[in-house]
Design a protein around this motif. Structure first.
Motif, PDB file in Angstrom:
ATOM      1  N   CYS A 145      17.483  31.193  42.150  1.00 59.51           N
ATOM      2  CA  CYS A 145      17.806  30.583  42.948  1.00 59.51           C
ATOM      3  C   CYS A 145      17.489  29.069  43.326  1.00 59.51           C
ATOM      4  CB  CYS A 145      17.232  30.690  44.757  1.00 59.51           C
ATOM      5  SG  CYS A 145      16.007  30.380  45.110  1.00 59.51           S
ATOM      6  N   GLY A 146      16.377  29.074  42.436  1.00 56.70           N
ATOM      7  CA  GLY A 146      16.026  27.001  41.992  1.00 56.70           C
ATOM      8  C   GLY A 146      14.934  26.717  42.571  1.00 56.70           C
ATOM      9  N   GLU A 147      14.158  27.288  43.359  1.00 53.16           N
ATOM     10  CA  GLU A 147      13.045  26.921  44.165  1.00 53.16           C
ATOM     11  C   GLU A 147      11.855  27.145  43.348  1.00 53.16           C
ATOM     12  OE1 GLU A 147      10.752  28.657  48.508  1.00 53.16           O
ATOM     13  OE2 GLU A 147      12.463  29.208  47.630  1.00 53.16           O
ATOM     14  N   ARG A 148      10.331  26.658  43.666  1.00 53.99           N
ATOM     15  CA  ARG A 148       9.330  26.849  42.654  1.00 53.99           C
ATOM     16  C   ARG A 148       8.843  27.803  43.071  1.00 53.99           C
ATOM     17  NH1 ARG A 148       4.614  24.467  44.189  1.00 53.99           N
ATOM     18  NH2 ARG A 148       3.515  24.007  42.447  1.00 53.99           N
ATOM     19  N   LEU A 149       8.616  28.096  41.976  1.00 58.68           N
ATOM     20  CA  LEU A 149       6.903  28.922  42.461  1.00 58.68           C
ATOM     21  C   LEU A 149       6.008  28.796  42.515  1.00 58.68           C
ATOM     22  CD1 LEU A 149       9.171  31.699  39.809  1.00 58.68           C
ATOM     23  CD2 LEU A 149       9.057  32.311  41.758  1.00 58.68           C
ATOM     24  N   THR A 150       5.364  29.517  43.973  1.00 55.93           N
ATOM     25  CA  THR A 150       3.687  29.474  44.637  1.00 55.93           C
ATOM     26  C   THR A 150       3.425  30.644  44.513  1.00 55.93           C
ATOM     27  OG1 THR A 150       4.668  28.989  46.070  1.00 55.93           O
ATOM     28  CG2 THR A 150       4.670  27.763  45.515  1.00 55.93           C
ATOM     29  N   ALA A 151       2.499  30.768  44.517  1.00 53.72           N
ATOM     30  CA  ALA A 151       1.698  31.638  44.791  1.00 53.72           C
ATOM     31  C   ALA A 151       2.217  33.211  46.401  1.00 53.72           C
ATOM     32  CB  ALA A 151      -0.171  31.289  44.799  1.00 53.72           C
ATOM     33  N   ASP A 152       2.359  31.688  47.719  1.00 56.25           N
ATOM     34  CA  ASP A 152       2.631  32.188  48.423  1.00 56.25           C
ATOM     35  C   ASP A 152       4.259  33.011  48.615  1.00 56.25           C
ATOM     36  OD1 ASP A 152       0.831  31.059  50.297  1.00 56.25           O
ATOM     37  OD2 ASP A 152       1.530  28.751  50.210  1.00 56.25           O
ATOM     38  N   ASN A 153       4.820  32.633  47.381  1.00 59.58           N
ATOM     39  CA  ASN A 153       6.121  33.001  47.591  1.00 59.58           C
ATOM     40  C   ASN A 153       6.772  33.935  46.385  1.00 59.58           C
ATOM     41  OD1 ASN A 153       6.746  31.326  45.165  1.00 59.58           O
ATOM     42  ND2 ASN A 153       8.812  29.844  46.240  1.00 59.58           N
ATOM     43  N   THR A 154       5.706  34.433  45.452  1.00 57.85           N
ATOM     44  CA  THR A 154       5.638  35.477  44.273  1.00 57.85           C
ATOM     45  C   THR A 154       5.617  36.425  44.141  1.00 57.85           C
ATOM     46  OG1 THR A 154       6.134  33.404  42.488  1.00 57.85           O
ATOM     47  CG2 THR A 154       5.580  35.281  41.598  1.00 57.85           C
ATOM     48  N   SER A 155       5.751  37.148  43.708  1.00 56.87           N
ATOM     49  CA  SER A 155       4.951  38.850  43.982  1.00 56.87           C
ATOM     50  C   SER A 155       5.482  38.920  42.338  1.00 56.87           C
ATOM     51  CB  SER A 155       6.107  39.253  44.804  1.00 56.87           C
ATOM     52  OG  SER A 155       5.942  39.290  45.796  1.00 56.87           O
TER      53      SER A 155
END
Length: 176
Positions: free
Chosen positions: A135-145
């Motif tokens: 989807c192109g969204e930047r990965l962060t600790a908040d949105n990554t598993s």
């Protein structure tokens, strides 16, 4: 890290970065912290590290500003657990890159010995360390598993540098 040559004043950004992130034990400690295992005994159990090795690596990560200590009550005695700082959270793409490179180039010793980076926002597995390839969204600790097949059947949301009072910090504090 004082565990080898000091590269902190080198003219090369990579050398300065490796001074902090170039130790395998330190990277594995960060992996455990991102998985929500911030207590000494939990880290030791997962890594199988000697107390002296783990103590030195944790101290170096705290001294470098990637981790901080936070008190917790273990049922009568106040102890310290390790949590990410914002600086530590910013190391996530480096850890993601190591995982992705290893999955691409190194044979796994078993079918279970795989780990995947998942963008929680869209649920897709990604092949980029810093951006979801779906989807192109930047990965962060908040949105990554991370989905480590040797740990769990489902992906594990990553710990963040949020304060202890947040619901997510409480949930991530006991991940296996």
């Amino acid at each position: 890290m004082a565990l080898r040559s000091d590269w902190s004043a080198r003219n090369c950004s990579m050398a300065r970065g490796l001074d902090v992130l170039g130790d395998p034990w330190g990277m594995l400690v960060l992996r455990e912290i991102f998985f929500g295992n911030g207590r000494f005994d939990a880290i030791k159990a997962r890594l199988g590290a000697a107390d002296s090795v783990l103590t030195k690596r944790l101290a170096a990560l705290v001294d470098s500003g990637l981790l901080t200590r936070r008190p917790y009550d273990d049922g009568g005695r106040t102890r310290q657990e390790y949590v990410l700082t914002a600086k530590g959270e910013d190391a996530l793409p480096v850890l993601n890159a190591v995982v992705l490179w290893a999955e691409k180039h190194l044979p796994a010793p078993s079918e279970q010995a795989h780990m995947f980076v998942i963008h929680s926002g869209c649920g897709a597995r990604t092949s980029s360390a810093d951006t979801c390839t779906a989807c192109g969204e930047r990965l962060t600790a908040d949105n990554t598993s991370w989905h480590s097949l040797t740990r769990t059947l489902e992906p594990v949301a990553l710990a963040t540098s949020l304060p202890a009072t947040s619901p997510q910090a409480s949930q991530n504090g006991t991940a296996a």
